[in-house]
Design a protein around this motif. Structure first.
Motif, PDB file in Angstrom:
ATOM      1  N   THR A   1       0.882  -1.100  -0.119  1.00  0.00           N
ATOM      2  CA  THR A   1       0.032  -0.126  -0.048  1.00  0.00           C
ATOM      3  C   THR A   1       0.768   1.278  -0.108  1.00  0.00           C
ATOM      4  N   PRO A   2       0.271   2.456  -0.228  1.00  0.00           N
ATOM      5  CA  PRO A   2       1.286   3.627  -0.351  1.00  0.00           C
ATOM      6  C   PRO A   2       1.984   3.814   0.922  1.00  0.00           C
ATOM      7  N   GLY A   3       1.664   3.249   2.255  1.00  0.00           N
ATOM      8  CA  GLY A   3       2.503   3.351   3.484  1.00  0.00           C
ATOM      9  C   GLY A   3       2.852   1.963   4.142  1.00  0.00           C
ATOM     10  N   GLY A   4       2.435   0.848   3.497  1.00  0.00           N
ATOM     11  CA  GLY A   4       2.888  -0.265   4.285  1.00  0.00           C
ATOM     12  C   GLY A   4       2.221  -1.438   3.429  1.00  0.00           C
ATOM     13  N   ALA A   5       1.387  -2.274   3.784  1.00  0.00           N
ATOM     14  CA  ALA A   5       1.034  -3.316   3.162  1.00  0.00           C
ATOM     15  C   ALA A   5      -0.402  -3.847   3.526  1.00  0.00           C
ATOM     16  N   ALA A   6      -1.240  -4.527   2.449  1.00  0.00           N
ATOM     17  CA  ALA A   6      -2.486  -5.110   2.739  1.00  0.00           C
ATOM     18  C   ALA A   6      -1.920  -6.662   2.973  1.00  0.00           C
ATOM     19  N   THR A   7      -2.510  -7.274   3.933  1.00  0.00           N
ATOM     20  CA  THR A   7      -2.226  -8.759   4.007  1.00  0.00           C
ATOM     21  C   THR A   7      -3.392  -9.587   3.983  1.00  0.00           C
ATOM     22  N   VAL A   8      -3.453 -10.732   3.565  1.00  0.00           N
ATOM     23  CA  VAL A   8      -4.490 -11.778   3.564  1.00  0.00           C
ATOM     24  C   VAL A   8      -4.148 -12.985   4.069  1.00  0.00           C
ATOM     25  N   VAL A   9      -4.596 -13.612   5.139  1.00  0.00           N
ATOM     26  CA  VAL A   9      -4.158 -14.995   5.467  1.00  0.00           C
ATOM     27  C   VAL A   9      -5.420 -15.830   5.288  1.00  0.00           C
ATOM     28  N   ILE A  10      -5.274 -16.646   4.457  1.00  0.00           N
ATOM     29  CA  ILE A  10      -6.165 -17.896   3.761  1.00  0.00           C
ATOM     30  C   ILE A  10      -5.983 -19.109   4.354  1.00  0.00           C
ATOM     31  N   SER A  11      -7.354 -19.753   4.787  1.00  0.00           N
ATOM     32  CA  SER A  11      -7.315 -21.120   5.148  1.00  0.00           C
ATOM     33  C   SER A  11      -8.406 -21.797   4.515  1.00  0.00           C
ATOM     34  N   ARG A  12      -8.295 -22.784   3.585  1.00  0.00           N
ATOM     35  CA  ARG A  12      -9.392 -23.350   2.900  1.00  0.00           C
ATOM     36  C   ARG A  12     -10.038 -24.284   3.577  1.00  0.00           C
ATOM     37  N   THR A  13      -9.293 -24.982   4.375  1.00  0.00           N
ATOM     38  CA  THR A  13      -9.912 -25.954   5.505  1.00  0.00           C
ATOM     39  C   THR A  13     -10.854 -25.337   6.297  1.00  0.00           C
ATOM     40  N   GLU A  14     -10.643 -23.666   6.835  1.00  0.00           N
ATOM     41  CA  GLU A  14     -11.626 -22.928   7.499  1.00  0.00           C
ATOM     42  C   GLU A  14     -12.607 -22.425   6.500  1.00  0.00           C
ATOM     43  N   GLY A  15     -12.122 -22.376   5.321  1.00  0.00           N
ATOM     44  CA  GLY A  15     -12.904 -21.757   4.363  1.00  0.00           C
ATOM     45  C   GLY A  15     -13.045 -20.372   4.450  1.00  0.00           C
ATOM     46  N   ARG A  16     -12.383 -19.388   5.246  1.00  0.00           N
ATOM     47  CA  ARG A  16     -12.300 -18.077   5.444  1.00  0.00           C
ATOM     48  C   ARG A  16     -10.948 -17.567   5.331  1.00  0.00           C
ATOM     49  N   MET A  17     -10.988 -16.294   5.327  1.00  0.00           N
ATOM     50  CA  MET A  17      -9.765 -15.449   5.169  1.00  0.00           C
ATOM     51  C   MET A  17      -9.904 -14.460   6.050  1.00  0.00           C
ATOM     52  N   VAL A  18      -8.633 -13.753   6.388  1.00  0.00           N
ATOM     53  CA  VAL A  18      -8.509 -12.683   7.542  1.00  0.00           C
ATOM     54  C   VAL A  18      -7.670 -11.571   6.796  1.00  0.00           C
TER      55      VAL A  18
END
Length: 249
Positions: free
Chosen positions: A153-170
């Motif tokens: 991002t302009p001043g850092g980062a956008a982060t996604v943690v994904i788990s397909r066994t949980e079926g969700r993302m953070v």
């Protein structure tokens, strides 16, 4: 090792490997596997950032509410040892009033317990709302197949943690630009069928957004962030200001 070493990065990042022998062997594995070492390091850094993002002092309103509830709770009376009767001929009278007194004390204790319980339940409700999101985030991070991806991002980062066994993302980010009044950031799960809305977020004074658990992963291939009017939109109003491609299954 009782687990496939490559599936323990998330649990290791959260200090959640139950078997000390497994933990030792996984640390030995990290010294030889650059991919797992990078994964564990990234997840641990994300965990630390999430902890910093959600940590805050209790609000003055919470303290006021707790103190107000405490003021309504009846306190226990001082403990008084029973005084033995000196005259045997008064024993029948004692036998008559003691059950009534015992019943009264029991009722008073019950009132105190109920009153204290009401305070505890109300406080617990407030805490549970704060913890529920944290538990959902931790479940994704600790999943054996948790994978972390970031985009600048302009001043850092956008982060996604994904788990397909949980079926969700953070989703968590730092460095998103401040927004004018009436605007908000909206998250989207983008796949072959289009973009599905996945929540609204705004950066704090330090430019960070709190961790969010997004909806079902489904066929999403990208998590996008757009600028939308307050309240969000049914469809993206423009191109994403940041897009995080998701790793394959």
């Amino acid at each position: 090792m009782s687990h496939d070493a490559h599936t323990l990065a998330g649990a290791y990042a959260l200090y959640a490997i139950d078997d000390p022998a497994d933990e030792t062997r996984f640390e030995e594995h990290l010294a030889q596997c650059a991919e797992c070492a990078a994964e564990a390091r990234g997840l641990r850094e994300t965990t630390a950032r999430i902890g910093a993002a959600v940590a805050r002092q209790p609000s003055p309103e919470l303290r006021s509410r707790v103190m107000a509830e405490i003021g309504q709770v009846r306190q226990l009376p001082p403990a008084v040892a029973p005084v033995p009767l000196r005259r045997p001929d008064r024993a029948p009278a004692r036998a008559a009033w003691w059950p009534r007194l015992a019943t009264g004390l029991a009722a008073a204790c019950l009132v105190v317990a109920v009153g204290s319980g009401v305070v505890a339940v109300r406080i617990q409700d407030l805490l549970d709302k704060e913890r529920a999101s944290g538990r959902a985030v931790a479940a994704v991070l600790a999943a054996p197949d948790a994978r972390l991806v970031s985009r600048d991002t302009p001043g850092g980062a956008a982060t996604v943690v994904i788990s397909r066994t949980e079926g969700r993302m953070v989703f968590y980010s730092a460095g998103l630009a401040p927004l004018p009044a009436g605007k908000t950031y909206q998250l989207w799960r983008i796949g072959p069928g289009g973009a599905l809305p996945s929540g609204l977020t705004r950066p704090d004074a330090a430019g960070r957004t709190p961790p969010m658990v997004l909806g079902e992963v489904g066929d999403a291939t990208t998590v996008g962030v757009t600028v939308e009017p307050d309240g969000g939109s049914a469809k993206p109003s423009g191109d994403p200001v940041v897009a995080v491609p998701l790793p394959g299954a």
